[in-house]
Design an enzyme around this catalytic site. Sequence first.
Site, short mmCIF file in Angstrom:
data_model
loop_
_atom_site.label_atom_id
_atom_site.label_comp_id
_atom_site.label_asym_id
_atom_site.label_seq_id
_atom_site.Cartn_x
_atom_site.Cartn_y
_atom_site.Cartn_z
N TRP A 110 -14.67 30.45 -8.23
CA TRP A 110 -14.40 31.71 -8.93
C TRP A 110 -15.46 32.76 -8.61
CZ3 TRP A 110 -11.45 31.16 -14.02
CH2 TRP A 110 -11.21 32.39 -14.61
N TYR A 121 -23.40 31.53 -19.25
CA TYR A 121 -24.17 30.79 -20.26
C TYR A 121 -25.41 30.23 -19.57
CZ TYR A 121 -24.81 27.10 -23.81
OH TYR A 121 -25.29 26.27 -24.78
N ARG A 204 -30.96 20.02 -16.02
CA ARG A 204 -29.54 20.24 -15.75
C ARG A 204 -29.13 19.84 -14.33
NH1 ARG A 204 -29.25 26.81 -14.78
NH2 ARG A 204 -31.14 26.94 -13.56
N HIS A 226 -6.25 41.30 -7.09
CA HIS A 226 -6.68 40.63 -5.86
C HIS A 226 -7.05 39.17 -6.17
CE1 HIS A 226 -8.45 40.06 -1.91
NE2 HIS A 226 -9.58 39.65 -2.48
N ARG A 231 -5.64 33.33 -6.43
CA ARG A 231 -5.85 32.15 -7.28
C ARG A 231 -4.63 31.76 -8.10
NH1 ARG A 231 -10.04 30.02 -4.55
NH2 ARG A 231 -11.72 31.52 -4.34
C1 LIG Z 1 -7.03 28.96 -0.75
C2 LIG Z 1 -8.46 29.38 -0.55
C3 LIG Z 1 -9.29 28.60 0.25
C4 LIG Z 1 -10.65 28.98 0.45
N1 LIG Z 1 -11.46 28.19 1.22
C5 LIG Z 1 -12.76 28.53 1.39
C6 LIG Z 1 -13.67 27.73 2.17
O1 LIG Z 1 -13.29 26.70 2.70
N2 LIG Z 1 -14.95 28.12 2.28
C7 LIG Z 1 -15.43 29.27 1.71
O2 LIG Z 1 -16.61 29.58 1.85
N3 LIG Z 1 -14.60 30.05 0.97
C8 LIG Z 1 -13.30 29.72 0.80
N4 LIG Z 1 -12.49 30.52 0.04
C9 LIG Z 1 -13.05 31.74 -0.57
C10 LIG Z 1 -12.62 33.00 0.21
O3 LIG Z 1 -13.07 32.98 1.55
C11 LIG Z 1 -13.17 34.25 -0.50
O4 LIG Z 1 -14.59 34.20 -0.51
C12 LIG Z 1 -12.70 34.37 -1.94
O5 LIG Z 1 -11.32 34.14 -2.02
C13 LIG Z 1 -13.03 35.77 -2.47
O6 LIG Z 1 -12.23 36.68 -1.78
P1 LIG Z 1 -12.71 38.17 -1.53
O7 LIG Z 1 -13.99 38.19 -0.78
O8 LIG Z 1 -11.56 38.90 -0.91
O9 LIG Z 1 -12.87 38.67 -3.05
P2 LIG Z 1 -13.91 39.66 -3.72
O10 LIG Z 1 -15.30 39.18 -3.57
O11 LIG Z 1 -13.40 39.87 -5.12
O12 LIG Z 1 -13.78 40.96 -2.96
C14 LIG Z 1 -12.59 41.76 -3.03
C15 LIG Z 1 -12.58 42.64 -1.81
O13 LIG Z 1 -13.69 43.53 -1.90
C16 LIG Z 1 -14.25 43.72 -0.62
N5 LIG Z 1 -15.65 43.29 -0.66
C17 LIG Z 1 -16.27 42.67 -1.70
N6 LIG Z 1 -17.58 42.49 -1.42
C18 LIG Z 1 -17.76 42.97 -0.18
C19 LIG Z 1 -18.88 43.05 0.69
N7 LIG Z 1 -20.08 42.65 0.31
N8 LIG Z 1 -18.70 43.58 1.90
C20 LIG Z 1 -17.50 44.03 2.29
N9 LIG Z 1 -16.39 43.98 1.53
C21 LIG Z 1 -16.52 43.46 0.31
C22 LIG Z 1 -13.41 42.92 0.36
O14 LIG Z 1 -12.41 43.75 0.87
C23 LIG Z 1 -12.78 41.87 -0.50
O15 LIG Z 1 -11.56 41.38 -0.01
C24 LIG Z 1 -11.15 30.17 -0.17
C25 LIG Z 1 -10.29 30.95 -0.95
C26 LIG Z 1 -8.97 30.57 -1.15
C27 LIG Z 1 -8.09 31.43 -2.04
#
Ligand SMILES: Cc1cc2nc3c(=O)[nH]c(=O)nc-3n(C[C@H](O)[C@H](O)[C@H](O)COP(=O)(O)OP(=O)(O)OC[C@H]3O[C@@H](n4cnc5c(N)ncnc54)[C@H](O)[C@@H]3O)c2cc1C
Length: 311
Positions: A110, A121, A204, A226, A231
């Site tokens: 998450w 917490y 912990r 998003h 999720r």
């Molecule tokens: C089915 C599934 C399998 C997965 N498997 C893996 C795995 O094997 N290993 C692993 O490490 N992760 C895994 N993940 C996690 C995935 O790679 C993403 O880290 C996670 O879903 C968060 O997505 P996000 O970065 O788009 O979301 P958020 O962090 O909420 O960001 C939302 C959007 O904001 C922008 N953003 C946020 N922060 C930045 C930044 N610093 N720079 C540029 N743009 C930014 C991007 O456009 C991003 O899409 C998995 C996720 C899913 C759903």
Amino acid sequence: MPLTEQQAAEIEVARAQRTETARPTVPALEALLYKAIPVLDHGLVRVIDYMGDDAAIVQAARVSYGRGTRRVSEDSGLIRYLMRHRHSTPFEMCEIKYHVKLPIFVARQWIRHRTANVNEYSARYSILDREFYLPAPEHLAAQSSVNRQGRGDVLEGAEAAHVLDLLREDATRTYDHYAEMLNEDEAGAARDPSRQGLARELARMNLTLNTYTQWYWKIDLHNLFHFLSLRADAHAQYEIRAYADAMLDTVAAWVPVACQAFRDYRLGAVTLSAQMLAAVQRMLAGEAVEQGNSGLNRREWTELTAALGRG
Ligand SMILES: Cc1cc2nc3c(=O)[nH]c(=O)nc-3n(C[C@H](O)[C@H](O)[C@H](O)COP(=O)(O)OP(=O)(O)OC[C@H]3O[C@@H](n4cnc5c(N)ncnc54)[C@H](O)[C@@H]3O)c2cc1C
């Protein structure tokens, strides 16, 4: 229900309070406010606060001085247009704050969503509860043979019972050691006055990942969508999906028009690549398209035929 009597009483006191405001409120979400929605065996999601409603999206899109709304059908059409065309900033005008109680391994997935504000917490300051997630029998699945990130058939019989025993025993044993290292009882008194007890921030470290933690999590509606698109999706692990599904219900109560647009244009929608679209166009023109002549690799072809209900 994962609440103590005292926690339930505190929620009731909070729910009984009324504050006069000129700000718009949403009766359907007010009815849910503060209430614990149970998730998994000891987890929960609660809406703690929110800002905005469907009209706030419209108001922001029209940069209006008043509420900015017109006919219901026009407002709904505008919200659906914004969602369809990924015009996202009006959705960022709405915010929501949740209290979530979740296993640490779910929290670890998450927390990858970086666009929320989080306060967890503190297990440096407080002692974690003796609560561990143990999957219900129907969620005790074997490793998938086709998807390295997925689950296969449900474990049954002696193997299922043995796995549950191991999970329970390991969690119980490490929690017992945690309590022993802390050398504190629930009231904070020393169990053994001759020992100092290890610091909470260190004790912990050997807890199992199915131990429950809690946090307050605040996010705007665009970024919540998003999160939910990833999720509340079938590819997400069941445990985090259970939370996403519960939150989706709260979003439906809060911003019903935006939520329906999200379900229609994001959650239930499929994105086709240029090659997939070309393949579909050839199919519609009556051509016999197969993987070999589709321009798609095997995996893409499987995804396309599954999306078209031909898999
Ligand atoms: C089915 C599934 C399998 C997965 N498997 C893996 C795995 O094997 N290993 C692993 O490490 N992760 C895994 N993940 C996690 C995935 O790679 C993403 O880290 C996670 O879903 C968060 O997505 P996000 O970065 O788009 O979301 P958020 O962090 O909420 O960001 C939302 C959007 O904001 C922008 N953003 C946020 N922060 C930045 C930044 N610093 N720079 C540029 N743009 C930014 C991007 O456009 C991003 O899409 C998995 C996720 C899913 C759903």
